[in-house]
Design an enzyme around this catalytic site. Structure first.
Site, PDB file in Angstrom:
ATOM      1  N   ARG A  37       0.383  -1.224   0.187  1.00 43.36           N
ATOM      2  CA  ARG A  37       0.009   0.412  -0.117  1.00 43.36           C
ATOM      3  C   ARG A  37       1.079   1.794  -0.047  1.00 43.36           C
ATOM      4  NH1 ARG A  37       2.275   1.456   3.546  1.00 43.36           N
ATOM      5  NH2 ARG A  37       1.444   3.047   3.679  1.00 43.36           N
ATOM      6  N   ARG A  59      -7.709   0.520  -6.073  1.00 44.15           N
ATOM      7  CA  ARG A  59      -7.629   1.854  -4.598  1.00 44.15           C
ATOM      8  C   ARG A  59      -7.801   2.785  -5.785  1.00 44.15           C
ATOM      9  NH1 ARG A  59      -4.735   0.961   0.346  1.00 44.15           N
ATOM     10  NH2 ARG A  59      -5.606   2.713   0.468  1.00 44.15           N
ATOM     11  N   GLN A  91      -1.567   2.079   9.841  1.00 43.70           N
ATOM     12  CA  GLN A  91       0.205   2.241   9.421  1.00 43.70           C
ATOM     13  C   GLN A  91       0.925   3.021  10.400  1.00 43.70           C
ATOM     14  OE1 GLN A  91      -3.710   2.666   7.803  1.00 43.70           O
ATOM     15  NE2 GLN A  91      -3.396   2.467   5.782  1.00 43.70           N
ATOM     16  N   ASP A 128      -1.600  11.261  -2.037  1.00 47.40           N
ATOM     17  CA  ASP A 128      -2.058  10.055  -3.051  1.00 47.40           C
ATOM     18  C   ASP A 128      -2.153  10.996  -4.634  1.00 47.40           C
ATOM     19  OD1 ASP A 128      -2.339   8.243  -0.245  1.00 47.40           O
ATOM     20  OD2 ASP A 128      -2.788   6.666  -2.197  1.00 47.40           O
ATOM     21  N   ASN A 172      -5.130  12.710   0.893  1.00 53.07           N
ATOM     22  CA  ASN A 172      -3.881  11.681   1.736  1.00 53.07           C
ATOM     23  C   ASN A 172      -4.846  11.119   2.742  1.00 53.07           C
ATOM     24  OD1 ASN A 172      -0.801  10.901   1.951  1.00 53.07           O
ATOM     25  ND2 ASN A 172      -1.474  11.712   4.131  1.00 53.07           N
ATOM     26  N   LYS A 173      -4.165  10.169   3.638  1.00 52.12           N
ATOM     27  CA  LYS A 173      -4.414   8.928   4.413  1.00 52.12           C
ATOM     28  C   LYS A 173      -5.804  10.428   5.198  1.00 52.12           C
ATOM     29  CE  LYS A 173      -4.580   5.590   5.269  1.00 52.12           C
ATOM     30  NZ  LYS A 173      -6.038   4.574   4.337  1.00 52.12           N
TER      31      LYS A 173
HETATM   32  O1  MRU Z   1      -3.864   3.177   2.249  1.00 48.70           O
HETATM   33  P1  MRU Z   1      -2.865   3.774   1.920  1.00 48.70           P
HETATM   34  O2  MRU Z   1      -2.260   3.310   3.338  1.00 48.70           O
HETATM   35  O3  MRU Z   1      -2.341   2.999   0.971  1.00 48.70           O
HETATM   36  O4  MRU Z   1      -2.397   4.392   2.355  1.00 48.70           O
HETATM   37  C1  MRU Z   1      -1.130   5.320   2.076  1.00 48.70           C
HETATM   38  C2  MRU Z   1      -1.758   7.125   2.833  1.00 48.70           C
HETATM   39  O5  MRU Z   1      -1.833   8.024   3.121  1.00 48.70           O
HETATM   40  C3  MRU Z   1      -0.100   7.569   2.306  1.00 48.70           C
HETATM   41  O6  MRU Z   1       0.153   8.811   3.070  1.00 48.70           O
HETATM   42  C4  MRU Z   1       0.657   8.029   0.531  1.00 48.70           C
HETATM   43  O7  MRU Z   1       0.137   6.683  -0.066  1.00 48.70           O
HETATM   44  C5  MRU Z   1       1.395   7.981   0.638  1.00 48.70           C
HETATM   45  S1  MRU Z   1       2.511   7.084   0.543  1.00 48.70           S
HETATM   46  C6  MRU Z   1       4.172   7.690   0.535  1.00 48.70           C
END
Ligand code: MRU
Length: 343
Positions: free
Chosen positions: A47, A90, A195, A236, A246-247
């Site tokens: 991920r 995703r 995470q 993202d 982002n997350k």
């Molecule tokens: O759901 P995830 O764990 O894939 O989300 C990851 C994030 O939100 C990261 O901050 C983003 O992908 C940037 S990672 C370099």
């Protein structure tokens, strides 16, 4: 896989570090079928936007190596099925869609089917090394923003695990530490998939960077008491005006940072920028299973039948973002002009 690299191409299979098993166990999967790569992305065994893109590239390479198509037309039909499986994993990570388009273009430009297969494998390897190189460079730019003595708050996991390279936000932090700066990190646990607690803590520990783990809801407390010098997150998808997905929880941190007058930085390779979208309102936000909220690591924490919602990302409007750190340099407002120049 020294330095916790999450993905490796073994010629006819893809080796993945299963991130759902960390930090308890380091389990590697060797996948030979593109469907399994797509499932690994969906289930978050791999991920983080750049790492998702790299995994999809190798997944496509695996898929085409196995097709028996003889004519180009037949090959392109098979490729369409493979890329559709990757695209359905995703929806928010821009790197994934960029990789899919790039692989399709390579296939369309070729003539001989065997040559196209080879070209797609080479392209996947190239995508991986370019992403790794980009995160190394952006980390060097970003480290300029980190002063000796800083305490940096970061969210989710943005290190080697998330990028198949050096890291975005966590790359900046690692680079600052490598420059000899005395820094400390506050890592949010990052509900619901943890995470931060599971992966960022694991990477920070391995890099010998001092850190403190907090729950997501503690961020306001520590920021308001002056304990945090700046916030750095990954991305993202960044739209042409600088709005950043982002997350989930990133937006909350941005509002807190502005309220308390500390900088809020976004670190991302230019492959995360999507100039086709005018603003964050247009970004597709992944909705994941409510069970990820009602359960922690498979254990139920809410009464049976509890309804929950689980948007995996949120959008931070550009005006909360102090700077965007990329491999082509650090950019500030007006993002609309500057993103166009670099992306
Ligand atoms: O759901 P995830 O764990 O894939 O989300 C990851 C994030 O939100 C990261 O901050 C983003 O992908 C940037 S990672 C370099």
């Amino acid at each position: 896989m020294a330095n916790s690299q999450p993905i490796e191409w073994l010629g006819n299979k893809v080796k993945l570090l299963d991130q759902t098993r960390l930090p308890q166990e380091e389990v590697y999967l060797e996948l030979t079928d593109y469907h399994d790569v797509a499932s690994a992305i969906k289930e978050m065994k791999i991920r983080g936007a750049p790492a998702i893109g790299v995994a999809a590239a190798y997944g496509i390479a695996l898929g085409v190596l196995k097709t028996s198509a003889k004519s180009k037309d037949e090959f392109l039909i098979k490729l369409k099925g493979i890329t559709q499986a990757m695209a359905a994993t995703r929806p928010t990570a821009q790197n994934l869609f960029r990789v899919i388009n790039r692989m399709k273009q390579i296939a369309e430009a070729g003539e001989d089917v065997d040559e196209i297969r080879k070209a797609l494998v080479s392209e996947a390897i190239k995508i991986h090394s370019e992403e790794a190189e980009a995160t190394k460079k952006l980390a060097q730019f970003g480290a300029e923003l980190i002063q000796n003595g800083f305490t940096i708050l970061t969210h989710c996991n943005t290190g080697a695990l998330a990028t198949a390279g050096y890291g975005t936000a966590l790359g900046v932090i690692k680079q600052a530490k490598e420059q000899g700066k005395n820094i400390r990190v506050f890592a949010t646990e990052t509900r619901p998939r943890l995470q931060g607690a599971r992966l960022t803590a694991w990477e920070l520990k391995r890099a010998s960077i001092p850190f403190t783990l907090i729950t997501d809801s503690m961020a306001g407390y520590f920021i308001s008491r002056g304990k945090i010098s700046c916030v750095i997150i990954g991305a993202d998808r960044i739209t042409s005006n600088g709005d950043t997905a982002n997350k989930i929880g990133s937006y909350t941190l941005a509002v807190l940072a502005m309220e308390h007058g500390i900088p809020f930085y976004v670190a991302a390779p230019t492959t995360t920028i999507d100039l086709s979208l005018a603003s964050g309102d247009d970004i597709p936000i992944e909705e994941r299973s409510p069970q990820e909220v009602t359960h922690i690591q498979g254990v139920s924490i809410a009464p049976e039948g509890t309804q929950a919602l689980n948007p995996a990302f949120d959008v931070t409007p550009h005006y909360y973002i102090s700077a965007i750190i990329t491999e082509k340099g650090i950019i500030k407002e007006p993002y609309i002009e500057r993103l166009k120049k670099i992306a």
